[in-house]
Enzyme design. Structure first.
Site, PDB file in Angstrom:
ATOM      1  N   THR A   1      -1.177  23.391  19.446  1.00  0.00           N
ATOM      2  CA  THR A   1      -0.836  22.247  18.582  1.00  0.00           C
ATOM      3  C   THR A   1      -1.868  21.123  18.706  1.00  0.00           C
ATOM      4  O   THR A   1      -2.467  20.930  19.747  1.00  0.00           O
ATOM      5  CB  THR A   1       0.550  21.657  18.943  1.00  0.00           C
ATOM      6  OG1 THR A   1       1.510  22.694  18.955  1.00  0.00           O
ATOM      7  CG2 THR A   1       0.997  20.561  17.995  1.00  0.00           C
TER       8      THR A   1
ATOM      9  N   ARG B   1      11.282  31.359  13.943  1.00  0.00           N
ATOM     10  CA  ARG B   1      11.284  30.236  14.890  1.00  0.00           C
ATOM     11  C   ARG B   1      10.368  29.112  14.382  1.00  0.00           C
ATOM     12  O   ARG B   1       9.249  29.342  13.976  1.00  0.00           O
ATOM     13  CB  ARG B   1      10.805  30.717  16.257  1.00  0.00           C
ATOM     14  CG  ARG B   1      10.780  29.624  17.354  1.00  0.00           C
ATOM     15  CD  ARG B   1       9.414  29.032  17.555  1.00  0.00           C
ATOM     16  NE  ARG B   1       9.342  28.155  18.719  1.00  0.00           N
ATOM     17  CZ  ARG B   1       8.363  27.290  18.942  1.00  0.00           C
ATOM     18  NH1 ARG B   1       7.381  27.175  18.094  1.00  0.00           N
ATOM     19  NH2 ARG B   1       8.369  26.524  20.014  1.00  0.00           N
TER      20      ARG B   1
ATOM     21  N   SER C   1      -4.390  27.996  18.097  1.00  0.00           N
ATOM     22  CA  SER C   1      -3.028  27.452  18.155  1.00  0.00           C
ATOM     23  C   SER C   1      -2.713  26.593  16.942  1.00  0.00           C
ATOM     24  O   SER C   1      -1.640  25.998  16.863  1.00  0.00           O
ATOM     25  CB  SER C   1      -2.854  26.626  19.427  1.00  0.00           C
ATOM     26  OG  SER C   1      -3.536  25.396  19.327  1.00  0.00           O
TER      27      SER C   1
ATOM     28  N   THR D   1       2.614  17.683  22.113  1.00  0.00           N
ATOM     29  CA  THR D   1       2.151  19.065  22.063  1.00  0.00           C
ATOM     30  C   THR D   1       2.832  19.809  23.210  1.00  0.00           C
ATOM     31  O   THR D   1       3.381  19.189  24.111  1.00  0.00           O
ATOM     32  CB  THR D   1       0.618  19.157  22.232  1.00  0.00           C
ATOM     33  OG1 THR D   1       0.245  18.533  23.464  1.00  0.00           O
ATOM     34  CG2 THR D   1      -0.121  18.475  21.101  1.00  0.00           C
ATOM     35  N   GLY D   2       2.761  21.135  23.173  1.00  0.00           N
ATOM     36  CA  GLY D   2       3.400  21.911  24.236  1.00  0.00           C
ATOM     37  C   GLY D   2       4.715  22.501  23.780  1.00  0.00           C
ATOM     38  O   GLY D   2       4.932  22.714  22.580  1.00  0.00           O
TER      39      GLY D   2
ATOM     40  N   THR E   1       0.411  22.871  13.778  1.00  0.00           N
ATOM     41  CA  THR E   1       0.388  23.963  14.752  1.00  0.00           C
ATOM     42  C   THR E   1       0.639  25.314  14.088  1.00  0.00           C
ATOM     43  O   THR E   1       1.209  25.373  12.988  1.00  0.00           O
ATOM     44  CB  THR E   1       1.486  23.730  15.815  1.00  0.00           C
ATOM     45  OG1 THR E   1       1.333  24.667  16.878  1.00  0.00           O
ATOM     46  CG2 THR E   1       2.880  23.908  15.239  1.00  0.00           C
TER      47      THR E   1
HETATM   48  N1  GLY Z   1       4.658  22.306  20.002  1.00  0.00           N
HETATM   49  C1  GLY Z   1       4.474  23.414  19.195  1.00  0.00           C
HETATM   50  C2  GLY Z   1       5.569  24.374  19.199  1.00  0.00           C
HETATM   51  O1  GLY Z   1       6.341  24.440  20.139  1.00  0.00           O
HETATM   52  O2  GLY Z   1       5.705  25.118  18.251  1.00  0.00           O
END
Ligand code: GLY
Length: 399
Positions: free
Chosen positions: A248, A276, A98, A299-300, A266
């Site tokens: 992340t 994106r 990740s 994170t998330g 990340t």
């Molecule tokens: N928190 C990492 C992402 O949504 O890209």
């Protein structure tokens, strides 16, 4: 209009500025005045620097970064350099799928990385979004901070900048990540051309598999075996198809002088739509630091964090007197609030916040508590003892 002498003009201007200053100092709320008046000598400042401490998401512990970063911090390195040393361990290790090298790619199989850094003592920052071919986007973000008067570079410009600064250009897509991506591509939709074609004996089987009914997980597992994904990789690949991870790492470091910095890095949402960019490279969302208050990071699911400007919100809440734990939970409540019209959908949201105050107080909290039979989510702390701690959570999982 009557003409006035230069001396008279200067006199009037100085009188006007005097009254403006009086107006501002009288009208500003206490917390804003505090930047000047209250922070030096405030409890936060008095207690600042009692110990060097770092916190991070759990992957900072699992990939050795918290040990490496803390050693630097304790040896007197700058707080940002220590935090970056921690996340470099994830960025360069292909087993963290990740973050950095080995991260899961976008829809097209291209690995694009996001990162931002913020240095509390100087309030300088730097960021990169959708950068390609560089293992350590955090160091590129730092190079932007150190070598330019600008802050945020994206896409080709970010990659070109890194190249110009001497960063090694590499293919970030490892075989393992590529195999997981092929599995995703072949199982994603009834209406695309990936997987067994119309004239294939396996066509019906493939279409069944793509229906994503209750047996979908089973079909993805079967497909993983058919594609020759090695057994020891299969579980991770299948899970990444069923629940595309955001992953992340966020890391925050405070030294004995009370200086504080943070970094987030990340590879973003697995299988993201090309272009994106999530929250991680956004100063104020994925990461924010105020050298007089503390650091906040996340994170998330980046889409939710962007909407609450999580990093900045955490720091502002601490500035207003909330503890790091209260700040994390309040920021999660704001995420929850966005779903007030459809609370069931909140179950799909996975997000964590991390906060470290300049006096060394810290907390981390996740939206959902553990599901039945699962252990609580954890985060990493090193204050001389390198460890994982359970995260707090806002909502209890009820099935
Ligand atoms: N928190 C990492 C992402 O949504 O890209």
């Amino acid at each position: 209009m009557s003409r006035i002498s230069r001396r008279e003009f200067a006199k009037r201007l100085s009188a006007a500025m005097g009254s403006a200053a009086a107006f501002f100092s009288a009208d500003l709320p206490a917390w804003a005045r505090g930047r000047e008046a209250a922070f030096p000598g405030s409890p936060m400042q008095k207690n600042a620097g009692k110990r060097p401490i770092m916190i991070s998401s759990a992957n900072g512990y699992h990939f050795g970064g918290m040990r490496v970063g803390y050693e630097k911090l304790a040896a007197g390195a700058d707080t940002l350099d220590a935090a970056i040393a921690c996340v470099n361990m994830n960025e360069t290790n292909p087993d963290d799928m990740s973050v950095g090298y080995g991260g899961l790619p976008d829809e097209n199989g291209v690995v694009q990385l996001d990162s931002c850094v913020m240095h509390g003592p100087t309030m300088q920052c730097g960021a990169v979004g959708a950068i390609e071919n560089v293992k350590t986007p955090s160091l590129v973000a730092k190079a932007i901070m150190d070598n330019t008067d600008e802050i945020f570079f994206v896409g080709r410009g970010a990659t070109e900048f890194a190249k110009s600064m001497g960063f090694e250009m590499v293919d970030l897509l490892t075989d393992r990540a590529r195999r997981a991506w092929v599995l995703w591509r072949e199982t994603r939709s009834l209406y695309d051309s990936w997987g067994a074609g119309l004239d294939s004996p396996d066509y019906e089987k493939m279409q069944e598999m793509k229906k994503r009914g209750p047996d979908f997980a089973y079909f993805v597992q079967k497909k993983a075996a058919e594609l020759g994904i090695p057994e020891d990789e299969r579980e991770v690949a299948v899970n990444a198809v069923l629940h595309p991870p955001h992953g992340t790492i966020n890391c925050q470091a405070l030294n004995a002088k009370g200086e504080i910095s943070g970094v987030t890095t990340t590879s973003g949402l697995a299988w993201k739509i090309p272009g994106r960019v999530g929250d991680s490279p956004i100063i104020g969302a994925g990461n924010y630091v105020d050298g007089e208050v503390g650091a906040g990071g996340s994170t998330g699911r980046g889409e939710e964090n962007i909407r609450v400007a999580g990093g900045h919100t955490l720091v502002e809440l601490m500035r207003q007197g909330k503890t790091p734990m209260e700040a994390c939970l309040e920021t999660l409540r704001r995420v929850q609030h966005f779903f007030k019209a459809y609370p069931e959908r909140l179950k799909k949201v996975e997000i964590q916040f991390y906060a470290l105050r300049v006096d060394g107080a810290y907390a981390a909290a996740t939206l959902w508590g553990p599901r039945p039979g699962q252990k609580p989510a954890q985060f990493a702390v090193n204050d001389g003892t390198n460890r994982l701690e359970d995260m707090a959570y806002l909502l209890k999982w009820d099935g």
